[in-house]
Scaffold this motif. Sequence first.
Motif, short mmCIF file in Angstrom:
data_model
loop_
_atom_site.label_atom_id
_atom_site.label_comp_id
_atom_site.label_asym_id
_atom_site.label_seq_id
_atom_site.Cartn_x
_atom_site.Cartn_y
_atom_site.Cartn_z
N UNK A 59 90.73 48.27 10.96
CA UNK A 59 91.24 47.58 9.76
C UNK A 59 92.17 46.43 10.16
N UNK A 60 93.04 46.67 11.14
CA UNK A 60 93.98 45.63 11.58
C UNK A 60 93.22 44.41 12.11
N UNK A 61 92.16 44.67 12.87
CA UNK A 61 91.37 43.55 13.40
C UNK A 61 90.70 42.77 12.26
N UNK A 62 90.27 43.49 11.25
CA UNK A 62 89.64 42.83 10.10
C UNK A 62 90.67 42.06 9.27
N UNK A 63 91.88 42.60 9.15
CA UNK A 63 92.94 41.88 8.43
C UNK A 63 93.27 40.60 9.18
N UNK A 64 93.32 40.70 10.50
CA UNK A 64 93.61 39.52 11.31
C UNK A 64 92.54 38.44 11.08
N UNK A 65 91.28 38.86 11.08
CA UNK A 65 90.18 37.91 10.85
C UNK A 65 90.29 37.30 9.44
N UNK A 66 90.64 38.14 8.47
CA UNK A 66 90.75 37.65 7.09
C UNK A 66 91.91 36.67 6.95
N UNK A 67 93.01 36.93 7.64
CA UNK A 67 94.15 36.00 7.59
C UNK A 67 93.81 34.67 8.26
N UNK A 68 92.86 34.72 9.20
CA UNK A 68 92.42 33.50 9.87
C UNK A 68 91.79 32.49 8.93
N UNK A 69 91.46 32.91 7.73
CA UNK A 69 90.87 31.99 6.75
C UNK A 69 91.95 31.23 5.99
N UNK A 91 90.95 45.75 -5.66
CA UNK A 91 89.73 45.93 -4.85
C UNK A 91 89.22 47.36 -4.96
N UNK A 92 90.13 48.32 -4.83
CA UNK A 92 89.72 49.73 -4.83
C UNK A 92 89.15 50.17 -6.18
N UNK A 115 85.90 45.54 5.41
CA UNK A 115 86.00 44.08 5.32
C UNK A 115 86.68 43.67 4.01
N UNK A 116 86.20 44.27 2.93
CA UNK A 116 86.75 43.94 1.61
C UNK A 116 88.21 44.37 1.49
N UNK A 117 88.49 45.56 2.04
CA UNK A 117 89.88 46.05 2.00
C UNK A 117 90.79 45.11 2.79
N UNK A 118 90.29 44.69 3.95
CA UNK A 118 91.07 43.77 4.80
C UNK A 118 91.31 42.45 4.06
N UNK A 119 90.30 41.97 3.36
CA UNK A 119 90.46 40.72 2.61
C UNK A 119 91.50 40.87 1.51
#
Length: 252
Positions: free
Chosen positions: A34-44, A123-124, A181-185
């Motif tokens: 999840x942390x890696x996905x949050x990082x990717x999402x913040x990259x946007x 989201x949830x 992915x959606x949760x991270x976004x």
Amino acid sequence: MSKVLICLDPGHGGPDSGAVSKSGLREADVALTLAEKVSAALGKYDGVAVTFTRDRNNSKNYPAPPEGLRKRIAYANASGADAFVSLHCNSGGGKGFESFVAGNCSAFSKKMQAVLNEHILAYLKGYGIGAHGTAAKVDSQSARGRIGVLRDTKMPAVLLECLFIDNPNEEKLLRDGNFLDGLAQSIAAGVASAFGLKKKATPQPVQPQTKPMHRVIVDGKPVIDSAYKDKLLAALAKALDKYQDKVEITRR
Ligand SMILES: [Zn+2]
């Protein structure tokens, strides 16, 4: 302008698996994914950078709490991060999402908790999942020592308990990459909202710059297949001399 630095803290790691579901899903692994996905999402978003208290490479050797927690706190404080977001899954028989801040936290921590909760719960809701009781809690409402990360970090800090790993329905979602992915976004959107971050501009497809052309149909027959507006009137006048009943002009 310097970037906003977010310290992501994937809960547990190394010898500390965190909670483990019946089928063997480890909280530490979910938190890291999840942390890696949050990082990717913040990259946007513009104007933001991310640091981690642990990653895949060092998690094997990561000391178990409480040493691990002390090291995380020291790392976060030394990093100069503007916010600390700790990612966990819940366990112990229950369902839903909740988040924690320290009881004596800053107003900004409370604001960050509120906007994170808002985005995450929105989201949830799409999965029929709500809050575990009250979504926004303070550390005194948790018996878990790991909440210490909230008390001893110097920057605004929120801990997210993302669903119950021992709840079969929620465990299924925690195994689902698309769900995460959606949760991270939604987590990234909450952080962005707290700090006023804007999404990076996405390049727009270039529209061909063409002048509109027209077709003239007189009495059902096309007499001018295509003409630019400046030539259209002369062509139309000529057509009107010959034909009488019905004149149509369509854009093509
Ligand atoms: Zn945990």
